[in-house]
Design a protein around this motif. Sequence first.
Motif, PDB file in Angstrom:
ATOM      1  N   GLN A   1      -2.457   7.190  -3.904  1.00  0.00           N
ATOM      2  CA  GLN A   1      -0.248   6.815  -3.081  1.00  0.00           C
ATOM      3  C   GLN A   1       0.046   6.388  -4.175  1.00  0.00           C
ATOM      4  OE1 GLN A   1      -0.245   5.990   1.328  1.00  0.00           O
ATOM      5  NE2 GLN A   1      -2.734   5.539   0.664  1.00  0.00           N
TER       6      GLN A   1
ATOM      7  N   TYR B   1      -7.096  -2.632  -1.277  1.00  0.00           N
ATOM      8  CA  TYR B   1      -5.867  -1.700  -2.353  1.00  0.00           C
ATOM      9  C   TYR B   1      -6.554  -2.507  -3.369  1.00  0.00           C
ATOM     10  CZ  TYR B   1      -2.799  -1.520   2.215  1.00  0.00           C
ATOM     11  OH  TYR B   1      -2.281  -1.439   3.149  1.00  0.00           O
TER      12      TYR B   1
ATOM     13  N   VAL C   1       3.986   3.811  -5.029  1.00  0.00           N
ATOM     14  CA  VAL C   1       4.717   2.511  -4.676  1.00  0.00           C
ATOM     15  C   VAL C   1       5.905   2.655  -6.124  1.00  0.00           C
ATOM     16  CG1 VAL C   1       3.507   1.197  -2.801  1.00  0.00           C
ATOM     17  CG2 VAL C   1       3.545   0.608  -5.176  1.00  0.00           C
TER      18      VAL C   1
ATOM     19  N   GLU D   1       4.057  -5.313   0.144  1.00  0.00           N
ATOM     20  CA  GLU D   1       4.993  -5.325   0.382  1.00  0.00           C
ATOM     21  C   GLU D   1       4.437  -3.705   1.507  1.00  0.00           C
ATOM     22  OE1 GLU D   1      10.241  -3.727   1.052  1.00  0.00           O
ATOM     23  OE2 GLU D   1       9.171  -4.332  -0.741  1.00  0.00           O
ATOM     24  N   GLU D   2       4.148  -3.354   0.345  1.00  0.00           N
ATOM     25  CA  GLU D   2       3.694  -1.406   1.065  1.00  0.00           C
ATOM     26  C   GLU D   2       2.487  -2.107   2.396  1.00  0.00           C
ATOM     27  OE1 GLU D   2       2.412   2.135   2.026  1.00  0.00           O
ATOM     28  OE2 GLU D   2       4.196   1.388   1.240  1.00  0.00           O
TER      29      GLU D   2
END
Length: 270
Positions: free
Chosen positions: A8, A58, A10, A88-89
């Motif tokens: 993914q 993460y 950001v 933030e994610e």
Amino acid sequence: METKHNTQTVTSADGTTIAFERIGQGPALILVDGAMCHRASGPARPLAQELADSFTVYTYDRRGRGESGHTASYAPEHELEDLAALIEEAGAPVLLYGISSGAALALAAVQSGLAVSRLAVYEPPFIVDDTRPPIPTDYTERIQEFLATGRPGKAIGYFMRKGVNLPGAMVAMMRFMPGWSGMKEVARTLPYDAAFVTDFERGRPLPEGQWDSIKVPTLVADGAKSPAWIRNGATDLARVLPHAERRTLPGQTHMVKPQALAPVLKGFFR
């Protein structure tokens, strides 16, 4: 059984795309790699697997590495912004772990005020005494010169000799190892790591008050079989941090085994 990795992204404050993946379930824990490592080449993924039963872990590619983007110019603040976007994610506050020069980045992130509830670092490469030579005064400039003249292999060799303090024969052998070409691809990021560590690699005790703004509980860990210089750096870091817990992992080196490290992190972060 092969693990599927779902990448993914950001977007950092300067527009750079930062690639990451997450596994597990529980409180958010971000892992920060050291020099030249990224998700596909380094300790983060194996460690994440060991931690996934207790945390949402993460792992990410620091800018300029793996699947993350990069810019022509670099400033240390950009890496803090990258972490801010990931926090933030994940949902603030997060737990944060950094290894080697990634530990120095993690310290800087908490120092800057990012939303971190607990911090753990493993063997930041701080040189605080005369148990090894300090880095040369022109260390970063030499690396930048090698990179600017298209000699990434020279930059890596210089980093390994003068930064990591490996014997010349060992560094020479590395050029024939399978991972050498991959290292050359990310050699451009060596100055990024230098930006976070060189001030603390001069052979002097760490400055009093340097990290006084870090109010969160912090674990400072090392391996019992690591060189004296890096272990002494960990001890000195624990001395100057306001809320530090010191741990030494029996039988471990700088290449710490995830099976040895994960239980320690679980105990600290829970």
